[in-house]
Design an enzyme around this catalytic site. Sequence first.
Site, PDB file in Angstrom:
ATOM      1  N   ASP A   1       1.044  -0.640  -0.344  1.00 15.26           N
ATOM      2  CA  ASP A   1       0.579  -0.273   0.110  1.00 15.26           C
ATOM      3  C   ASP A   1       0.712   1.164  -0.362  1.00 15.26           C
ATOM      4  OD1 ASP A   1      -2.370   1.286  -0.177  1.00 15.26           O
ATOM      5  OD2 ASP A   1      -3.164  -0.026   1.779  1.00 15.26           O
TER       6      ASP A   1
ATOM      7  N   ASP B   1      -9.497   3.673  -4.050  1.00 15.92           N
ATOM      8  CA  ASP B   1     -11.191   2.317  -3.388  1.00 15.92           C
ATOM      9  C   ASP B   1     -12.295   1.820  -3.849  1.00 15.92           C
ATOM     10  OD1 ASP B   1      -7.669   2.222  -1.831  1.00 15.92           O
ATOM     11  OD2 ASP B   1      -9.190   2.168   0.206  1.00 15.92           O
TER      12      ASP B   1
HETATM   13  C1  GLA Z   1      -5.633   1.305   1.049  1.00 19.03           C
HETATM   14  C2  GLA Z   1      -5.980   0.104   0.373  1.00 19.03           C
HETATM   15  C3  GLA Z   1      -6.506  -0.377   0.890  1.00 19.03           C
HETATM   16  C4  GLA Z   1      -7.389  -1.176   1.290  1.00 19.03           C
HETATM   17  C5  GLA Z   1      -6.827  -0.575   2.901  1.00 19.03           C
HETATM   18  C6  GLA Z   1      -6.401  -0.819   4.247  1.00 19.03           C
HETATM   19  O1  GLA Z   1      -7.074   2.312   1.268  1.00 19.03           O
HETATM   20  O2  GLA Z   1      -6.428   1.086  -1.276  1.00 19.03           O
HETATM   21  O3  GLA Z   1      -6.944  -1.043  -0.606  1.00 19.03           O
HETATM   22  O4  GLA Z   1      -5.833  -1.794   1.928  1.00 19.03           O
HETATM   23  O5  GLA Z   1      -5.656   0.448   2.514  1.00 19.03           O
HETATM   24  O6  GLA Z   1      -6.294  -0.214   5.174  1.00 19.03           O
END
Ligand code: GLA
Length: 673
Positions: free
Chosen positions: A176, A231
């Site tokens: 990430d 996301d």
């Molecule tokens: C980010 C990523 C998500 C998830 C969250 C976890 O937002 O893009 O896919 O992994 O972190 O905290």
Amino acid sequence: MRHLPTRTARRRVVGALIAGVLGLAGLSAPALASPSAYPAAPAPDDGLALTPPMGFNNWNSTHCRAEFNEAMVKGIADLFVEKGLKDAGYEYVNLDDCWALPQRDPDGKLVPDPVRFPNGIKAVADYVHSKGLKFGIYTSAGTKTCNSAGFPGALGHEYSDARQFADWGVDYLKYDNCNNQGVDAKLRYTTMRDALRATGRPIVYSLCEWGQNKPWEWASDVGQLWRTTGDISDNWGSMLSILKKNLPLAPYAGPGNWNDPDMLEVGNGGMTDTEYRTHFSMWSIMAAPLLIGSDLRSASDETFDILSNREVIAVDQDPLGEQGTVLSSDGGRWVVAKEMKDGSRAVALFNETGSAQRISTTAAAVGLPDSDAYTLRDLWQHKSYNTAGRISATVPAHGTVLFRVRADDRWAAHPPAVELDLGGGSFVEAGRPAALTTAVTDLGRTSAKRVSVTLTGPAGWTVRPTSPTTVGTLPSGRSLRTSWKVTAPEGTAHGPYDLTLRATYRSPTGARAESVVPLRFSVVGAPPSGTSYLSDLPWLSTANGWGPVERDTSNGESAAGDGSPLTVNGTVYEKGLGVHAQSAVEYYAGKACETVTAQVGVDDEEGADGSVAFEIRADGTTVATAGPLTNAQAAQGVSADVSGAQVISLVVTDGGDGTTSDHGDWGDARLSC
Ligand code: GLA
């Protein structure tokens, strides 16, 4: 000529750079161990993810809630085997954020959360492996992961964390982007690549930097997949906006390099099954990773049916590794085609709009060679037809018809494809008969015999044909047109209702065939004459990026009725609509209206981050635009000519920079009819 440093020397430079940046940020980098302590990296041509990874990740269903634990992960692995998902190709069982404790141990090692994973991570990995599956884990290319509890990230600990993952038997790492301290993304992601390689264990490497640094341009020899967007969330607007961002990136996909539009929401409850089939169809035609994001322990049969559709999975997993490309998209009617290794084409007819649409292309347009006829396989109905060349269907609102089309010589074994089409609108006023026409068209090379068409409405409706509904022979290319009178009973509540159009027929060999389309009708009131505030009128449909669309207040938070007075740069509007990108609000205009006017802008309720663009569409065609506008700007007046339109839509998009804080106001929005 410039001398490039050797691989090892380059790694040291990278390590020193990172240590330097961390030093500036006042952080230590204890674990940047000398890479030379580890075995030589395998060649980059590692054979990893030659087709898009398939599996599970808990994030979309649990986030960091307590049910994310050992029992869940083992339960998913069990179901992969029991429910045939493993046989269908699902392989990776992956953990997301929140599996660790906030503090490393005194040796700098990551510590699994003992409540969630009382037996540690290796035990879970071993269990997953014992089922013949693979195991994945998550951390961030930053000092901490994304969760506010502050779990440790791997920046400055790349080599020791990668070693720990490899020792646990990790086969997949999602890396990430949070808390990255402003360190160059390429540097951060390349360092972890080298650390993973140094373990000597083949580990699929998933870059999760949300498309911020265009990884498709530089990550082909860094990882096997890269997120292209922010996301996903479990709603139509989110899925749609991500789809639209990922589609243009088709040239960058190929074996070992996949655009990742984020994990699946199928089964999480925020979309209809039709919408989830669209989500799964479009992810597959984009050769996206298929990571199930719902808790399969409580999933419906319909969810399993969607996720286990092997004919759709085969589109995703085709070894040629092409991502489908957009051939057309006017009026929200999308045609996306993907070349398959065997020379066939997968073709998605995707309907973005809120009413049934005829979407059409041809075998030539999707790149198939000239042929007398083609085999047209419907991958959701699991039925094959022949077509003389047209690939066409009436696609339900938000639906996708997914075909696989071949220029083979077995086409004659299948009945002709017939297309069902609706002319004359899908709106009725209660108590008043509406006239409409249906057409059954033979798209095949062969004739359809003994064709019969029926249209059925909800209980209490009258649906009467006023012209013939049968024909003995329908030759190739010809249509059976039928006129109907449809009446919804007096007092029927406004809203959507499903009618079913069905044609039964026989192929020349006598085999029975059938084609069915659900048609969404809206019971509407006549559009008001004079000028009305749109917030006082019933809408046909809404989509909104955060909570519901609000009447006469700003969007507020995710609950209904929680907005504040519509305010753009200090100016308050008593009337209007408060929305959040991505948003669309549709109204019935019944060809009786002339103009829509509004004062549009970003509402003052959310800091300074928001930027949104406004669009007014008449029957899917954009007739007025404004923006992108930011929070710093005053409202802008828009006026749209909507004369002749059945449906008008007020659309708000994210202005090209993601949807954070995108609270849009349609101040003073009015419709004149
Ligand atoms: C980010 C990523 C998500 C998830 C969250 C976890 O937002 O893009 O896919 O992994 O972190 O905290």
